[in-house]
Scaffold this motif. Structure first.
Motif, PDB file in Angstrom:
ATOM      1  N   PHE A   9       0.754  -1.146   0.074  1.00  0.00           N
ATOM      2  CA  PHE A   9       0.150  -0.019  -0.069  1.00  0.00           C
ATOM      3  C   PHE A   9       0.924   1.214  -0.016  1.00  0.00           C
ATOM      4  CE2 PHE A   9      -2.013  -3.437   2.358  1.00  0.00           C
ATOM      5  CZ  PHE A   9      -3.446  -3.224   2.050  1.00  0.00           C
ATOM      6  N   HIS A  10       0.387   2.292  -0.752  1.00  0.00           N
ATOM      7  CA  HIS A  10       1.199   3.661  -0.473  1.00  0.00           C
ATOM      8  C   HIS A  10       0.186   4.821  -0.674  1.00  0.00           C
ATOM      9  CE1 HIS A  10       5.386   2.517  -0.496  1.00  0.00           C
ATOM     10  NE2 HIS A  10       5.141   1.499  -1.211  1.00  0.00           N
ATOM     11  N   GLN A  11       0.473   5.827   0.008  1.00  0.00           N
ATOM     12  CA  GLN A  11      -0.351   7.027  -0.022  1.00  0.00           C
ATOM     13  C   GLN A  11      -0.169   7.556  -1.351  1.00  0.00           C
ATOM     14  OE1 GLN A  11      -0.183   9.956   3.119  1.00  0.00           O
ATOM     15  NE2 GLN A  11       0.276   8.222   4.587  1.00  0.00           N
ATOM     16  N   LEU A  12      -1.233   8.277  -1.875  1.00  0.00           N
ATOM     17  CA  LEU A  12      -0.889   9.259  -3.138  1.00  0.00           C
ATOM     18  C   LEU A  12      -0.931  10.720  -2.595  1.00  0.00           C
ATOM     19  CD1 LEU A  12      -3.254   7.321  -5.595  1.00  0.00           C
ATOM     20  CD2 LEU A  12      -0.950   7.633  -5.650  1.00  0.00           C
ATOM     21  N   VAL A  13       0.232  11.455  -3.005  1.00  0.00           N
ATOM     22  CA  VAL A  13       0.256  13.092  -2.656  1.00  0.00           C
ATOM     23  C   VAL A  13       0.710  13.762  -3.919  1.00  0.00           C
ATOM     24  CG1 VAL A  13       0.941  12.252  -0.272  1.00  0.00           C
ATOM     25  CG2 VAL A  13       2.705  12.376  -1.867  1.00  0.00           C
ATOM     26  N   GLU A  14       0.367  14.814  -3.873  1.00  0.00           N
ATOM     27  CA  GLU A  14       0.991  15.869  -4.583  1.00  0.00           C
ATOM     28  C   GLU A  14       2.380  15.781  -4.605  1.00  0.00           C
ATOM     29  OE1 GLU A  14      -0.955  17.612  -6.582  1.00  0.00           O
ATOM     30  OE2 GLU A  14      -2.871  17.083  -5.884  1.00  0.00           O
ATOM     31  N   GLY A  15       2.886  16.213  -5.633  1.00  0.00           N
ATOM     32  CA  GLY A  15       4.604  16.459  -5.590  1.00  0.00           C
ATOM     33  C   GLY A  15       5.430  14.970  -5.753  1.00  0.00           C
ATOM     34  N   ARG A  16       4.869  13.979  -5.871  1.00  0.00           N
ATOM     35  CA  ARG A  16       5.750  12.992  -6.135  1.00  0.00           C
ATOM     36  C   ARG A  16       5.664  12.169  -7.210  1.00  0.00           C
ATOM     37  NH1 ARG A  16       9.489  10.367  -2.247  1.00  0.00           N
ATOM     38  NH2 ARG A  16       8.471   8.344  -3.312  1.00  0.00           N
ATOM     39  N   ASP A  17       6.409  11.539  -8.016  1.00  0.00           N
ATOM     40  CA  ASP A  17       6.249  10.793  -9.258  1.00  0.00           C
ATOM     41  C   ASP A  17       5.362   9.524  -8.857  1.00  0.00           C
ATOM     42  OD1 ASP A  17       7.778  12.524 -10.923  1.00  0.00           O
ATOM     43  OD2 ASP A  17       9.623  11.683 -10.579  1.00  0.00           O
ATOM     44  N   LEU A  18       4.630   9.074 -10.027  1.00  0.00           N
ATOM     45  CA  LEU A  18       3.854   7.784  -9.743  1.00  0.00           C
ATOM     46  C   LEU A  18       4.584   6.827 -10.696  1.00  0.00           C
ATOM     47  CD1 LEU A  18       1.344   6.397  -8.679  1.00  0.00           C
ATOM     48  CD2 LEU A  18       0.068   6.940 -10.883  1.00  0.00           C
ATOM     49  N   TRP A  19       5.251   5.839  -9.859  1.00  0.00           N
ATOM     50  CA  TRP A  19       6.063   4.737 -10.339  1.00  0.00           C
ATOM     51  C   TRP A  19       5.136   3.451 -10.058  1.00  0.00           C
ATOM     52  CZ3 TRP A  19      10.187   4.875 -13.571  1.00  0.00           C
ATOM     53  CH2 TRP A  19      10.987   5.843 -13.575  1.00  0.00           C
ATOM     54  N   ILE A  20       4.827   2.813 -11.169  1.00  0.00           N
ATOM     55  CA  ILE A  20       4.091   1.433 -11.015  1.00  0.00           C
ATOM     56  C   ILE A  20       4.627   0.489 -11.883  1.00  0.00           C
ATOM     57  CG2 ILE A  20       1.948   0.173 -11.360  1.00  0.00           C
ATOM     58  CD1 ILE A  20       0.502   3.036 -10.844  1.00  0.00           C
ATOM     59  N   GLY A 145      -4.864   6.913  -1.884  1.00  0.00           N
ATOM     60  CA  GLY A 145      -3.604   5.789  -2.021  1.00  0.00           C
ATOM     61  C   GLY A 145      -3.968   4.615  -2.973  1.00  0.00           C
ATOM     62  N   LEU A 146      -3.115   3.705  -3.270  1.00  0.00           N
ATOM     63  CA  LEU A 146      -3.397   2.623  -4.053  1.00  0.00           C
ATOM     64  C   LEU A 146      -2.519   1.162  -3.317  1.00  0.00           C
ATOM     65  CD1 LEU A 146      -0.734   2.946  -6.918  1.00  0.00           C
ATOM     66  CD2 LEU A 146      -0.517   4.212  -4.882  1.00  0.00           C
ATOM     67  N   VAL A 147      -3.126   0.287  -3.932  1.00  0.00           N
ATOM     68  CA  VAL A 147      -2.590  -1.192  -3.336  1.00  0.00           C
ATOM     69  C   VAL A 147      -2.067  -1.936  -4.634  1.00  0.00           C
ATOM     70  CG1 VAL A 147      -3.638  -3.147  -1.993  1.00  0.00           C
ATOM     71  CG2 VAL A 147      -4.523  -0.730  -1.675  1.00  0.00           C
ATOM     72  N   ALA A 148      -1.342  -3.027  -4.323  1.00  0.00           N
ATOM     73  CA  ALA A 148      -1.132  -3.926  -5.293  1.00  0.00           C
ATOM     74  C   ALA A 148      -0.736  -5.405  -4.822  1.00  0.00           C
ATOM     75  CB  ALA A 148       0.540  -3.473  -5.952  1.00  0.00           C
ATOM     76  N   TYR A 149      -1.247  -6.180  -5.477  1.00  0.00           N
ATOM     77  CA  TYR A 149      -1.453  -7.630  -4.883  1.00  0.00           C
ATOM     78  C   TYR A 149      -0.567  -8.378  -5.778  1.00  0.00           C
ATOM     79  CZ  TYR A 149      -5.572  -6.055  -2.501  1.00  0.00           C
ATOM     80  OH  TYR A 149      -6.586  -5.318  -1.753  1.00  0.00           O
ATOM     81  N   ALA A 150       0.506  -9.323  -5.359  1.00  0.00           N
ATOM     82  CA  ALA A 150       0.984 -10.311  -6.388  1.00  0.00           C
ATOM     83  C   ALA A 150       1.185 -11.556  -5.914  1.00  0.00           C
ATOM     84  CB  ALA A 150       2.627  -9.623  -6.662  1.00  0.00           C
ATOM     85  N   THR A 151       1.175 -12.612  -6.778  1.00  0.00           N
ATOM     86  CA  THR A 151       1.367 -13.948  -6.419  1.00  0.00           C
ATOM     87  C   THR A 151       2.505 -14.580  -7.496  1.00  0.00           C
ATOM     88  OG1 THR A 151      -0.825 -14.152  -5.769  1.00  0.00           O
ATOM     89  CG2 THR A 151       0.249 -16.363  -6.226  1.00  0.00           C
ATOM     90  N   VAL A 152       3.369 -15.275  -6.969  1.00  0.00           N
ATOM     91  CA  VAL A 152       4.557 -15.966  -7.618  1.00  0.00           C
ATOM     92  C   VAL A 152       4.487 -17.470  -7.565  1.00  0.00           C
ATOM     93  CG1 VAL A 152       5.833 -13.734  -7.752  1.00  0.00           C
ATOM     94  CG2 VAL A 152       6.265 -15.679  -6.013  1.00  0.00           C
ATOM     95  N   LEU A 153       4.836 -18.029  -8.417  1.00  0.00           N
ATOM     96  CA  LEU A 153       5.252 -19.338  -8.415  1.00  0.00           C
ATOM     97  C   LEU A 153       6.713 -19.736  -8.675  1.00  0.00           C
ATOM     98  CD1 LEU A 153       4.195 -22.491  -7.986  1.00  0.00           C
ATOM     99  CD2 LEU A 153       4.006 -22.383 -10.610  1.00  0.00           C
ATOM    100  N   LEU A 154       7.441 -20.179  -7.926  1.00  0.00           N
ATOM    101  CA  LEU A 154       8.678 -20.560  -7.964  1.00  0.00           C
ATOM    102  C   LEU A 154       8.797 -22.169  -8.039  1.00  0.00           C
ATOM    103  CD1 LEU A 154      10.330 -18.467  -5.013  1.00  0.00           C
ATOM    104  CD2 LEU A 154       9.790 -17.981  -7.382  1.00  0.00           C
ATOM    105  N   GLU A 155      10.013 -22.575  -8.930  1.00  0.00           N
ATOM    106  CA  GLU A 155      10.177 -23.903  -8.921  1.00  0.00           C
ATOM    107  C   GLU A 155      11.901 -24.108  -8.824  1.00  0.00           C
ATOM    108  OE1 GLU A 155       9.372 -25.833 -12.777  1.00  0.00           O
ATOM    109  OE2 GLU A 155      10.696 -24.521 -13.826  1.00  0.00           O
ATOM    110  N   PRO A 156      12.345 -25.252  -8.168  1.00  0.00           N
ATOM    111  CA  PRO A 156      13.648 -25.439  -7.874  1.00  0.00           C
ATOM    112  C   PRO A 156      14.419 -25.622  -9.399  1.00  0.00           C
ATOM    113  CG  PRO A 156      12.424 -27.195  -6.916  1.00  0.00           C
ATOM    114  CD  PRO A 156      11.457 -26.353  -7.534  1.00  0.00           C
ATOM    115  N   VAL A 157      15.436 -25.013  -9.423  1.00  0.00           N
ATOM    116  CA  VAL A 157      16.299 -25.426 -10.516  1.00  0.00           C
ATOM    117  C   VAL A 157      17.090 -26.682 -10.510  1.00  0.00           C
ATOM    118  CG1 VAL A 157      18.271 -24.427 -11.917  1.00  0.00           C
ATOM    119  CG2 VAL A 157      16.769 -22.769 -10.760  1.00  0.00           C
ATOM    120  N   LYS A 158      16.982 -27.100 -11.619  1.00  0.00           N
ATOM    121  CA  LYS A 158      17.590 -28.664 -11.478  1.00  0.00           C
ATOM    122  C   LYS A 158      19.007 -28.592 -11.808  1.00  0.00           C
ATOM    123  CE  LYS A 158      13.539 -31.570 -13.012  1.00  0.00           C
ATOM    124  NZ  LYS A 158      12.675 -30.608 -13.172  1.00  0.00           N
ATOM    125  N   VAL A 159      19.919 -28.971 -10.830  1.00  0.00           N
ATOM    126  CA  VAL A 159      21.305 -28.865 -11.024  1.00  0.00           C
ATOM    127  C   VAL A 159      21.889 -30.093 -11.457  1.00  0.00           C
ATOM    128  CG1 VAL A 159      23.475 -28.225  -9.564  1.00  0.00           C
ATOM    129  CG2 VAL A 159      21.441 -27.228  -8.842  1.00  0.00           C
TER     130      VAL A 159
END
Length: 160
Positions: A9-20, A145-159
């Motif tokens: 979560f982040h607040q939105l305010v004047e005077g800042r850049d919006l990076w997404i 403000g704004l909110v972001a949600y993320a889900t990731v799937l990881l797998e083991p690297v076969k050595v």
């Protein structure tokens, strides 16, 4: 295989850049934070760390450390991914949602997907970036403000 979930979560305010998602988006308000306050990349970092029970973004990149003041969140995502690779895992895919009333980000989503995919060494087809509103309800609906949600799937690297 390991699944991780992240939220930021982040607040939105004047005077800042919006990076997404690593993209600077023209808007009259920007995200407030110690770094560039990229809510999407922060959520992805937390999802990656959570998948391997490595804590959270604040533990690895504390907002009390001057070294991270104003830092580009793409650097934070790269450093987080290095922690994942060091444990012999790779990203299978990322699914994310951004919740904000304005601005509309659809025209930026392909660029976000490309940036995220490049850092995580996957293709854009393995990164989903979606957006929704709260239908003017709550702090998001009032454009506080704004909110972001993320889900990731990881797998083991076969050595070999």
């Amino acid at each position: 295989m390991r699944i991780g979930f992240g939220i930021d979560f982040h607040q939105l305010v004047e005077g800042r850049d919006l990076w997404i998602g690593g993209v600077k988006i023209p808007h009259h308000k920007g995200s407030l934070g110690h770094s560039d306050a990229d809510v999407l990349l922060h959520a992805i970092c937390d999802a990656l760390l959570g998948a391997l029970a490595l804590g959270d973004i604040g533990m690895h990149f504390p907002n009390t450390d001057p070294a991270y003041k104003g830092i580009d969140s793409k650097i934070l995502l790269q450093r987080t991914y290095e922690l994942i690779k060091a444990r012999n895992y790779r990203v299978v895919n990322v699914d994310s949602s951004i919740c904000l009333e304005a601005p509309k980000i659809k025209k930026y989503s392909d660029q976000m997907r490309s940036i995220i995919a490049g850092i995580l060494e996957i293709t854009g087809q393995e990164v989903s970036v979606k957006a929704t509103t709260t239908e003017t309800m709550g702090f998001v609906g009032r454009e506080e403000g704004l909110v972001a949600y993320a889900t990731v799937l990881l797998e083991p690297v076969k050595v070999i």
